[in-house]
Motif scaffolding. Structure first.
Motif, mmCIF file in Angstrom:
data_model
loop_
_atom_site.group_PDB
_atom_site.id
_atom_site.type_symbol
_atom_site.label_atom_id
_atom_site.label_comp_id
_atom_site.label_asym_id
_atom_site.label_seq_id
_atom_site.Cartn_x
_atom_site.Cartn_y
_atom_site.Cartn_z
ATOM 1 N N LEU A 80 27.433 26.292 61.300
ATOM 2 C CA LEU A 80 26.781 26.449 59.974
ATOM 3 C C LEU A 80 27.611 25.999 58.998
ATOM 4 C CD1 LEU A 80 25.252 29.926 60.664
ATOM 5 C CD2 LEU A 80 24.013 27.673 60.252
ATOM 6 N N LYS A 81 28.734 26.261 58.942
ATOM 7 C CA LYS A 81 29.877 25.607 57.791
ATOM 8 C C LYS A 81 29.878 24.190 57.605
ATOM 9 C CE LYS A 81 33.312 29.417 58.062
ATOM 10 N NZ LYS A 81 34.628 29.637 58.148
ATOM 11 N N LYS A 82 29.621 23.415 58.868
ATOM 12 C CA LYS A 82 29.556 22.055 58.791
ATOM 13 C C LYS A 82 28.484 21.554 58.203
ATOM 14 C CE LYS A 82 33.132 21.299 62.432
ATOM 15 N NZ LYS A 82 33.227 21.177 63.746
ATOM 16 N N THR A 83 27.241 22.249 58.536
ATOM 17 C CA THR A 83 26.077 21.811 58.090
ATOM 18 C C THR A 83 25.885 22.038 56.715
ATOM 19 O OG1 THR A 83 24.962 22.543 60.424
ATOM 20 C CG2 THR A 83 23.591 22.206 58.392
ATOM 21 N N LEU A 84 26.310 23.116 56.275
ATOM 22 C CA LEU A 84 26.237 23.205 54.764
ATOM 23 C C LEU A 84 27.101 22.542 54.144
ATOM 24 C CD1 LEU A 84 26.663 27.256 54.624
ATOM 25 C CD2 LEU A 84 24.950 25.844 53.919
#
Length: 91
Positions: A80-84
């Motif tokens: 999720l962090k990488k996607t954000l």
């Protein structure tokens, strides 16, 4: 040499036999577990239907389960962090 089986597997096997009415011998073959072992599980279930419930897990099993869940959630959090970060760069 005896083999240790997971409580979830035991619960699944016993459910198939006691609740779905599947054959004990066929279920044992399907799961590749000795028939005598499956019969012992079914006997234990008839004595105490809660014997294979998740809440009946030992502390060690519960800790192991929770540690696995933490690892899975950490991986999802990283994704999720990488996607954000990627989405923020696109804007």
């Amino acid at each position: 040499m005896s083999r240790k089986y997971d409580k979830r597997l035991k619960a699944s096997v016993v459910y198939d036999i006691c609740e779905l009415g599947k054959s004990t011998s066929r279920t044992a073959k399907e799961y590749n577990i000795p028939l005598k072992t499956v019969e012992k599980w079914v006997t234990a279930y008839h004595k105490d239907p809660k014997v294979y419930e998740i809440s009946a897990l030992s502390d060690e099993e519960r800790i192991s389960e929770l540690e696995h869940e933490v690892r899975v959630l950490k991986r999802k959090n990283e994704i999720l962090k990488k996607t954000l970060i990627m989405l923020a760069k696109d804007n």
